[in-house]
Enzyme design. Structure first.
Site, PDB file in Angstrom:
ATOM      1  N   ASP A   1       0.854  -1.187   0.000  1.00 56.41           N
ATOM      2  CA  ASP A   1       0.000   0.000   0.000  1.00 56.41           C
ATOM      3  C   ASP A   1       0.894   1.242   0.000  1.00 56.41           C
ATOM      4  OD1 ASP A   1      -3.223   0.494   1.037  1.00 56.41           O
ATOM      5  OD2 ASP A   1      -1.823   2.191   1.086  1.00 56.41           O
TER       6      ASP A   1
ATOM      7  N   HIS B   1     -10.490  -5.354  -2.959  1.00 57.53           N
ATOM      8  CA  HIS B   1      -9.118  -5.643  -2.524  1.00 57.53           C
ATOM      9  C   HIS B   1      -9.134  -6.027  -1.059  1.00 57.53           C
ATOM     10  CE1 HIS B   1     -10.031  -1.371  -2.210  1.00 57.53           C
ATOM     11  NE2 HIS B   1      -9.279  -1.331  -1.118  1.00 57.53           N
TER      12      HIS B   1
ATOM     13  N   SER C   1     -12.157   3.509  -0.780  1.00 58.69           N
ATOM     14  CA  SER C   1     -11.741   4.636  -1.621  1.00 58.69           C
ATOM     15  C   SER C   1     -11.400   4.222  -3.054  1.00 58.69           C
ATOM     16  CB  SER C   1     -10.542   5.353  -0.991  1.00 58.69           C
ATOM     17  OG  SER C   1      -9.447   4.472  -0.849  1.00 58.69           O
ATOM     18  N   VAL C   2     -11.198   2.945  -3.290  1.00 58.02           N
ATOM     19  CA  VAL C   2     -10.932   2.469  -4.656  1.00 58.02           C
ATOM     20  C   VAL C   2     -11.993   1.407  -4.981  1.00 58.02           C
ATOM     21  CG1 VAL C   2      -9.286   1.364  -6.212  1.00 58.02           C
ATOM     22  CG2 VAL C   2      -8.438   2.877  -4.396  1.00 58.02           C
TER      23      VAL C   2
ATOM     24  N   HIS D   1      -6.921  -5.960   2.371  1.00 59.44           N
ATOM     25  CA  HIS D   1      -5.771  -5.376   3.065  1.00 59.44           C
ATOM     26  C   HIS D   1      -5.189  -6.440   3.993  1.00 59.44           C
ATOM     27  CE1 HIS D   1      -6.883  -0.985   2.426  1.00 59.44           C
ATOM     28  NE2 HIS D   1      -8.062  -1.553   2.217  1.00 59.44           N
TER      29      HIS D   1
ATOM     30  N   ASN E   1     -12.825  -3.251   2.956  1.00 60.95           N
ATOM     31  CA  ASN E   1     -13.736  -2.120   3.121  1.00 60.95           C
ATOM     32  C   ASN E   1     -14.724  -2.145   1.965  1.00 60.95           C
ATOM     33  OD1 ASN E   1     -12.386  -1.066   5.422  1.00 60.95           O
ATOM     34  ND2 ASN E   1     -10.830  -0.173   4.093  1.00 60.95           N
TER      35      ASN E   1
HETATM   36  P1  AMP Z   1      -9.779   1.248   0.535  1.00 61.09           P
HETATM   37  O1  AMP Z   1      -9.862   2.523   1.328  1.00 61.09           O
HETATM   38  O2  AMP Z   1     -10.161   0.023   1.319  1.00 61.09           O
HETATM   39  O3  AMP Z   1     -10.542   1.373  -0.780  1.00 61.09           O
HETATM   40  O4  AMP Z   1      -8.248   1.042   0.194  1.00 61.09           O
HETATM   41  C1  AMP Z   1      -7.597   1.619  -0.885  1.00 61.09           C
HETATM   42  C2  AMP Z   1      -6.148   1.566  -0.565  1.00 61.09           C
HETATM   43  O5  AMP Z   1      -5.412   1.757  -1.761  1.00 61.09           O
HETATM   44  C3  AMP Z   1      -5.674   2.640   0.425  1.00 61.09           C
HETATM   45  O6  AMP Z   1      -5.098   2.017   1.567  1.00 61.09           O
HETATM   46  C4  AMP Z   1      -4.655   3.435  -0.377  1.00 61.09           C
HETATM   47  O7  AMP Z   1      -3.574   3.884   0.393  1.00 61.09           O
HETATM   48  C5  AMP Z   1      -4.236   2.426  -1.432  1.00 61.09           C
HETATM   49  N1  AMP Z   1      -3.712   2.999  -2.657  1.00 61.09           N
HETATM   50  C6  AMP Z   1      -4.246   3.999  -3.395  1.00 61.09           C
HETATM   51  N2  AMP Z   1      -3.482   4.238  -4.481  1.00 61.09           N
HETATM   52  C7  AMP Z   1      -2.454   3.363  -4.426  1.00 61.09           C
HETATM   53  C8  AMP Z   1      -1.322   3.118  -5.262  1.00 61.09           C
HETATM   54  N3  AMP Z   1      -1.101   3.826  -6.385  1.00 61.09           N
HETATM   55  N4  AMP Z   1      -0.449   2.134  -4.888  1.00 61.09           N
HETATM   56  C9  AMP Z   1      -0.661   1.428  -3.765  1.00 61.09           C
HETATM   57  N5  AMP Z   1      -1.706   1.614  -2.946  1.00 61.09           N
HETATM   58  C10 AMP Z   1      -2.599   2.566  -3.267  1.00 61.09           C
END
Ligand code: AMP
Length: 111
Positions: free
Chosen positions: A28, A97, A92-93, A99, A84
């Site tokens: 991450d 995924h 946020s993405v 973690h 999440n």
């Molecule tokens: P979530 O909030 O569960 O959707 O997790 C998304 C995660 O993706 C967060 O912990 C971010 O820090 C991580 N993230 C976003 N962009 C990148 C990236 N380019 N490379 C690695 N991790 C990322």
């Protein structure tokens, strides 16, 4: 294309530590623990809430990859696996995924 699709396509860099034909794992970019790895399926499922019966094997696989990486990364004193799903969880993405967090004591309940 989500940021994770761009990583999978190698359009943007990431610190990839494991990959096969179905999933990829990378560190991450904003780690919340000394070890913070994301395990991401190559097939896009936006979030757990959108998973279907079709995704059963893939979901199981993501957890077994988390187990294997925890072993490889020597998280012998414990680790946490988090998904999440949706705004209240802080997703946020919009690309499913897992973690994998470890190498520190993690508080419960989570914030
Ligand atoms: P979530 O909030 O569960 O959707 O997790 C998304 C995660 O993706 C967060 O912990 C971010 O820090 C991580 N993230 C976003 N962009 C990148 C990236 N380019 N490379 C690695 N991790 C990322």
């Amino acid at each position: 294309m989500t940021i994770f699709e761009k990583i999978i396509a190698r359009h943007i860099p990431a610190e990839i530590i494991w990959e096969d034909n179905e999933a990829v794992a990378f560190h991450d970019v904003n780690p919340q623990a000394p070890v913070h790895v994301l395990i991401v399926p190559k097939r896009v499922v936006p979030r757990l809430a959108d998973a279907t019966e079709n995704d059963r094997a893939l979901l199981g696989k993501l957890l077994l990859v988390a187990r294997d990486l925890a072993k490889k990364l020597d998280l012998s004193s414990g680790y946490r696996v988090v998904i999440n799903s949706g705004p209240d969880a802080g997703e946020s993405v919009p690309h499913l995924h897992v973690h994998l967090l470890g190498k520190r004591a993690l508080a419960w309940p989570p914030g």
